[in-house]
Design a protein around this motif. Structure first.
Motif, PDB file in Angstrom:
ATOM      1  N   THR A 164      68.101 -60.204  68.120  1.00 12.58           N
ATOM      2  CA  THR A 164      69.396 -60.823  67.819  1.00 12.58           C
ATOM      3  C   THR A 164      69.835 -60.619  66.372  1.00 12.58           C
ATOM      4  N   HIS A 165      68.885 -60.519  65.456  1.00 17.00           N
ATOM      5  CA  HIS A 165      69.253 -60.431  64.033  1.00 17.00           C
ATOM      6  C   HIS A 165      70.184 -59.257  63.751  1.00 17.00           C
ATOM      7  N   PRO A 166      69.855 -58.034  64.160  1.00 15.87           N
ATOM      8  CA  PRO A 166      70.777 -56.927  63.850  1.00 15.87           C
ATOM      9  C   PRO A 166      72.126 -57.056  64.547  1.00 15.87           C
ATOM     10  N   HIS A 167      72.147 -57.616  65.756  1.00 15.50           N
ATOM     11  CA  HIS A 167      73.430 -57.846  66.435  1.00 15.50           C
ATOM     12  C   HIS A 167      74.289 -58.818  65.630  1.00 15.50           C
ATOM     13  N   LEU A 168      73.661 -59.921  65.186  1.00 12.70           N
ATOM     14  CA  LEU A 168      74.394 -60.964  64.472  1.00 12.70           C
ATOM     15  C   LEU A 168      74.965 -60.444  63.157  1.00 12.70           C
ATOM     16  N   TRP A 169      74.130 -59.757  62.382  1.00 20.47           N
ATOM     17  CA  TRP A 169      74.570 -59.349  61.049  1.00 20.47           C
ATOM     18  C   TRP A 169      75.421 -58.089  61.082  1.00 20.47           C
ATOM     19  N   ARG A 170      75.275 -57.291  62.123  1.00 28.59           N
ATOM     20  CA  ARG A 170      76.228 -56.185  62.264  1.00 28.59           C
ATOM     21  C   ARG A 170      77.624 -56.750  62.544  1.00 28.59           C
ATOM     22  N   GLY A 221      79.962 -58.223  69.084  1.00 28.02           N
ATOM     23  CA  GLY A 221      78.608 -58.470  68.599  1.00 28.02           C
ATOM     24  C   GLY A 221      78.194 -59.926  68.735  1.00 28.02           C
ATOM     25  N   PHE A 222      79.074 -60.837  68.366  1.00 32.39           N
ATOM     26  CA  PHE A 222      78.737 -62.258  68.476  1.00 32.39           C
ATOM     27  C   PHE A 222      78.578 -62.671  69.945  1.00 32.39           C
ATOM     28  N   ARG A 223      79.364 -62.088  70.819  1.00 33.63           N
ATOM     29  CA  ARG A 223      79.192 -62.393  72.256  1.00 33.63           C
ATOM     30  C   ARG A 223      77.818 -61.935  72.744  1.00 33.63           C
ATOM     31  N   THR A 224      77.388 -60.776  72.258  1.00 28.25           N
ATOM     32  CA  THR A 224      76.056 -60.287  72.645  1.00 28.25           C
ATOM     33  C   THR A 224      74.973 -61.263  72.198  1.00 28.25           C
ATOM     34  N   VAL A 225      75.092 -61.753  70.957  1.00 30.25           N
ATOM     35  CA  VAL A 225      74.095 -62.712  70.454  1.00 30.25           C
ATOM     36  C   VAL A 225      74.107 -63.987  71.297  1.00 30.25           C
ATOM     37  N   SER A 226      75.299 -64.470  71.628  1.00 29.93           N
ATOM     38  CA  SER A 226      75.382 -65.707  72.417  1.00 29.93           C
ATOM     39  C   SER A 226      74.818 -65.512  73.821  1.00 29.93           C
ATOM     40  N   GLU A 227      74.891 -64.282  74.346  1.00 33.09           N
ATOM     41  CA  GLU A 227      74.279 -64.014  75.657  1.00 33.09           C
ATOM     42  C   GLU A 227      72.763 -63.918  75.543  1.00 33.09           C
ATOM     43  N   LEU A 228      72.288 -63.309  74.437  1.00 35.51           N
ATOM     44  CA  LEU A 228      70.843 -63.197  74.240  1.00 35.51           C
ATOM     45  C   LEU A 228      70.211 -64.549  73.912  1.00 35.51           C
ATOM     46  N   GLU A 229      70.953 -65.393  73.186  1.00 38.90           N
ATOM     47  CA  GLU A 229      70.448 -66.718  72.793  1.00 38.90           C
ATOM     48  C   GLU A 229      71.516 -67.763  73.092  1.00 38.90           C
ATOM     49  N   PRO A 230      71.621 -68.204  74.339  1.00 32.62           N
ATOM     50  CA  PRO A 230      72.692 -69.139  74.708  1.00 32.62           C
ATOM     51  C   PRO A 230      72.608 -70.494  74.020  1.00 32.62           C
ATOM     52  N   ALA A 231      71.487 -70.790  73.360  1.00 29.65           N
ATOM     53  CA  ALA A 231      71.362 -72.057  72.635  1.00 29.65           C
ATOM     54  C   ALA A 231      71.566 -71.873  71.136  1.00 29.65           C
ATOM     55  N   ASN A 232      72.094 -70.726  70.739  1.00 22.11           N
ATOM     56  CA  ASN A 232      72.310 -70.434  69.317  1.00 22.11           C
ATOM     57  C   ASN A 232      73.700 -70.936  68.910  1.00 22.11           C
ATOM     58  N   ASP A 267      75.018 -71.234  65.979  1.00 20.38           N
ATOM     59  CA  ASP A 267      75.649 -70.410  64.950  1.00 20.38           C
ATOM     60  C   ASP A 267      76.370 -69.211  65.554  1.00 20.38           C
ATOM     61  N   ALA A 268      75.804 -68.639  66.612  1.00 23.10           N
ATOM     62  CA  ALA A 268      76.441 -67.481  67.255  1.00 23.10           C
ATOM     63  C   ALA A 268      77.803 -67.857  67.818  1.00 23.10           C
ATOM     64  N   PHE A 269      77.895 -69.026  68.443  1.00 22.40           N
ATOM     65  CA  PHE A 269      79.182 -69.458  68.998  1.00 22.40           C
ATOM     66  C   PHE A 269      80.184 -69.785  67.889  1.00 22.40           C
ATOM     67  N   ARG A 327      81.689 -74.501  73.221  1.00 20.78           N
ATOM     68  CA  ARG A 327      80.351 -74.092  73.655  1.00 20.78           C
ATOM     69  C   ARG A 327      79.315 -74.458  72.593  1.00 20.78           C
ATOM     70  N   ALA A 328      79.694 -74.259  71.322  1.00 20.78           N
ATOM     71  CA  ALA A 328      78.778 -74.622  70.236  1.00 20.78           C
ATOM     72  C   ALA A 328      78.496 -76.120  70.242  1.00 20.78           C
ATOM     73  N   LEU A 329      79.531 -76.914  70.514  1.00 17.63           N
ATOM     74  CA  LEU A 329      79.367 -78.374  70.507  1.00 17.63           C
ATOM     75  C   LEU A 329      78.585 -78.869  71.710  1.00 17.63           C
ATOM     76  N   ILE A 330      78.593 -78.108  72.807  1.00 18.48           N
ATOM     77  CA  ILE A 330      77.737 -78.462  73.947  1.00 18.48           C
ATOM     78  C   ILE A 330      76.276 -78.337  73.535  1.00 18.48           C
ATOM     79  N   VAL A 331      75.978 -77.283  72.742  1.00 18.84           N
ATOM     80  CA  VAL A 331      74.603 -77.082  72.273  1.00 18.84           C
ATOM     81  C   VAL A 331      74.238 -78.121  71.215  1.00 18.84           C
ATOM     82  N   ASP A 332      75.176 -78.405  70.304  1.00 17.22           N
ATOM     83  CA  ASP A 332      74.912 -79.355  69.210  1.00 17.22           C
ATOM     84  C   ASP A 332      76.195 -80.127  68.903  1.00 17.22           C
ATOM     85  N   ALA A 333      76.286 -81.334  69.412  1.00 15.30           N
ATOM     86  CA  ALA A 333      77.502 -82.153  69.244  1.00 15.30           C
ATOM     87  C   ALA A 333      77.725 -82.556  67.792  1.00 15.30           C
TER      88      ALA A 333
END
Length: 693
Positions: free
Chosen positions: A299-305, A321-332, A334-336, A358-364
């Motif tokens: 996920t790191h190279p996807h996120l920072w690219r 790129g951010f969508r890819t990260v959110s698919e790889l780590e649906p609980a991330n 920061d990605a959302f 979606r981010a707030l579902i993971v962390d309100a």
């Protein structure tokens, strides 16, 4: 009995032939039936690879795609591997260890094709279409690795067959990184190799026809069918079609195990991080892409690219790129949140709001997600909901100045002046060295007519950061306060920073106009027209100054030009009316001034021009009625006409207008004096004025 046995045997044989023929026909029919996109993908994806070319410094020089023609032979584009010191291929949809060193065994520069040999694999190769040639309108699928994202499939049709060019034009998307991938028909067979060309600045998508690939295979590919990489030292014979062998290595021992690239995905990603930190965002993108090619699930190279794409202004790529990260780590979370930022930058406010939710579902309690949601709701003009969201963010981070600033912008758009001012003040209090907050506060105060407060805020802004916008706002504030010398100084400083800013030239022209420096004001106004040649308002301003500087013919030409560009601008119509009056066309002048009044009913100054036009037409009653209809003039009107009359002492219209304004503002004695002066130039007009005033 013997005859019957032979008969039965013959019958059985015929039945068997019929059954086998039927089964064969059934199998062939099954192979030739049109497949769904999902079926084509399921069959073809395992045979597609990422091709990575490395230079002498072990840096990635090119990324592309390829596909298996046999368990040990891969097709790709020549330009993908041209000049490479090393070539590696990565099997997609597999782990980071499925990396094979490849050797270039034959190339066709003319048709941009290359064959790569790899150690024997268990991959089922793709079949080439040898029976049915492509036709315009056929459905096609392209599989590749656009921008390093492995295993991406697009669908389209054949748009044209470019026989002279030897290409098949398709409308299926081919992005950088997909070159060299297979172009498949609905039977899942390869009809060509993907290639993106640029012509006249446009991306055109093509398939290099499969017959060129068949020729190259026949000339250079057969010898590696049963070989491992490096086992063949015999060069391939060049052909007349433009294909030629790659130079064989000096020694070619069969490796015991497939080698791996000398740089790992982690090392490539670390190098890309350094480029990102140094501001080399393009280099960072390339580095992260190389890391992704070796390890697509990191996920790191996807996120920072994606972050690098944001810095480069490539927001669509960042979103991907951010969508890819959110698919790889649906609980991330920061990605959302970052996905939301990339969507806000594209003004996709609904999608951005969804990402933040979606981010707030993971962390309100994610304050940045509440902040982003507020900005998305602001874009959707849902200001009450936006204020609720930003209030939640502020409750979580009350000392965050950025949140206070966002709240101010939402409250301002809602029209809640008191709340907006409070939030702007809070932002400057929490971040007293942030020039943009002082600048925003000063601008807000300026449009609220709190000129003195605006000057204080804007002076603070330019003390921290003397940028062109802050200086322009400060010049504007000085102008509103009547401090013209300071306004000119600030505007000129702004122009030194942004010499092509029409706003500052407008302001300079206006300040000089107010000061009665009409020739200098004209120069600034002409700069505005140079920068905005299609602005009717700017051209009308030049025409107005031509009238004052007694260039009446030029004034009429410019006013007519402005009227064509902006027929519904009341200022443009007013200037046209003045130019027509000076051109001795009072009937047309009257129509233009009446049009200005229709477009802006509170434009009371036009009534004195309507009165003057009527006097020229001998319509005293209409002139008297127009003057009686005139409401209170805007501040500065009397001073303006006094300056013009002083500037042009022999202009009878300027003198008449000055007398009218004096009379309408209650200075009857002074009006009478101006009419006496006028009578020396135009007794008829002076007599008509006495009658109606």
């Amino acid at each position: 009995m013997h005859r019957r046995l032979r008969t039965h045997t013959l019958a059985a044989t015929l039945i068997a032939i019929v059954i086998v023929a039927g089964l064969t026909a059934s199998v062939i029919a099954q192979q030739r039936r049109a497949r769904t996109a999902q079926e084509v993908a399921q069959q073809a994806l395992p045979a597609v690879v990422v091709v990575a070319a490395f230079d002498d410094n072990q840096e990635v020089s090119s990324l592309g795609s390829g596909f298996f023609l046999s368990p040990s032979l891969i097709a790709t584009n020549h330009h993908v591997i041209d000049g490479a010191a090393e070539v590696f291929v990565k099997l997609i949809n597999r782990g980071a260890d499925d990396i094979l060193e490849a050797r270039v065994v034959s190339v066709d520069r003319t048709n941009d094709l290359a064959l790569l040999a790899v150690p024997r694999t268990s991959v089922r190769p793709l079949d080439l279409e040898q029976r049915q040639r492509p036709a315009v309108g056929d459905t096609v699928f392209v599989i590749g690795n656009p921008k390093g994202l492995p295993g991406t499939m697009s669908q389209g049709i054949i748009s044209a067959i470019r026989r002279k060019a030897g290409l098949v034009q398709i409308d299926a998307a081919i992005s950088p990184g997909s070159s060299g991938g297979p172009v498949l028909n609905v039977h899942g067979r390869v009809i060509g190799v993907a290639a993106m060309l640029i012509e006249d600045g446009q991306n055109l998508n093509f398939a290099i026809p499969v017959e060129f690939l068949e020729t190259l295979i026949a000339e250079g590919g057969d010898e590696v069918e049963e070989e491992e990489v490096g086992a063949r030292a015999t060069p391939v014979r060049p052909s007349g079609s433009g294909s030629e062998p790659a130079r064989p290595p000096a020694s070619a021992p069969t490796p015991k195990a497939p080698p791996v690239p000398t740089r790992t995905a982690t090392e490539l990603s670390t190098d890309a991080d350094a480029k990102f930190r140094s501001g080399d965002f393009k280099g960072a993108v390339d580095g992260y892409a190389a890391a992704i090619a070796l390890d697509p699930r990191a996920t790191h190279p996807h996120l920072w690219r994606a972050e690098a794409y944001v810095r480069l202004g490539k927001y669509t790529d960042a979103e991907s790129g951010f969508r890819t990260v959110s698919e790889l780590e649906p609980a991330n979370t920061d990605a959302f949140v970052r996905l939301g930022v990339s969507l806000l930058l594209q003004k996709k406010y609904n999608d951005a709001a969804d990402a933040y939710r979606r981010a707030l579902i993971v962390d309100a309690k994610a304050a940045d997600a509440h902040h982003g949601l507020a900005l998305a709701l602001r874009g959707l003009q849902r200001y009450d909901d936006g204020l609720k969201a930003i209030a939640e963010a502020i409750s979580l981070k009350p000392a965050d100045a950025e949140f206070q600033y966002a709240a101010a912008t939402i409250a301002e758009r809602k029209g809640d002046v008191r709340a907006a001012l409070s939030y702007y003040m809070a932002a400057t209090r929490l971040a007293p060295t942030e020039a943009s907050y002082w600048r925003a506060l000063g601008y807000f105060q300026l449009i609220q007519r709190a000129t003195a407060d605006a000057i204080v805020s804007l002076k603070r802004s330019v003390e921290i950061d003397a940028n062109a916008t802050g200086l322009f706002y400060l010049a504007w504030a000085y102008s509103e306060a009547g401090r013209n010398d300071e306004a000119l100084e600030a505007a000129q400083k702004s122009l030194r920073l942004e010499p092509n800013d029409p706003r500052s030239y407008r302001l300079v022209s206006g300040v000089l106009f107010t000061a009665g420096k009409y020739n200098e004001a004209l120069v600034a106004a002409e700069h505005v027209v140079r920068l905005e040649p299609k602005s009717g308002e700017a051209i009308a301003s030049v025409a107005n100054l031509y009238i004052i500087t007694e260039r009446y013919g030029d004034a009429l030409v410019k006013a007519q030009e402005a009227q064509k560009l902006a027929p519904k601008d009341p200022f443009v119509q007013a200037v046209l009316g003045e130019a027509l009056l000076y051109a001795a066309r009072p009937e047309e002048a009257l129509a233009a001034h009446q049009a200005a009044m229709t477009l802006r009913p509170d434009y009371s100054e036009q009534q004195i021009w309507i009165a003057l036009a009527n006097l020229q037409l001998g319509r005293s009653d209409a002139a008297h009625q127009a003057l009686n209809s005139a409401a209170a003039f805007e501040p500065g009107t009397l001073a303006h006409y006094e300056r013009v009359a002083t500037w042009k002492p022999n202009d009878v219209f300027a003198r008449a207008l000055y007398a009218i304004v004096l009379a309408k503002t209650g200075s009857h004695d002074r009006a009478s004096e101006q009419i006496k002066i006028l009578s020396m130039r135009d007794e008829t007009l002076a007599r008509a004025l006495r009658a109606i005033l």
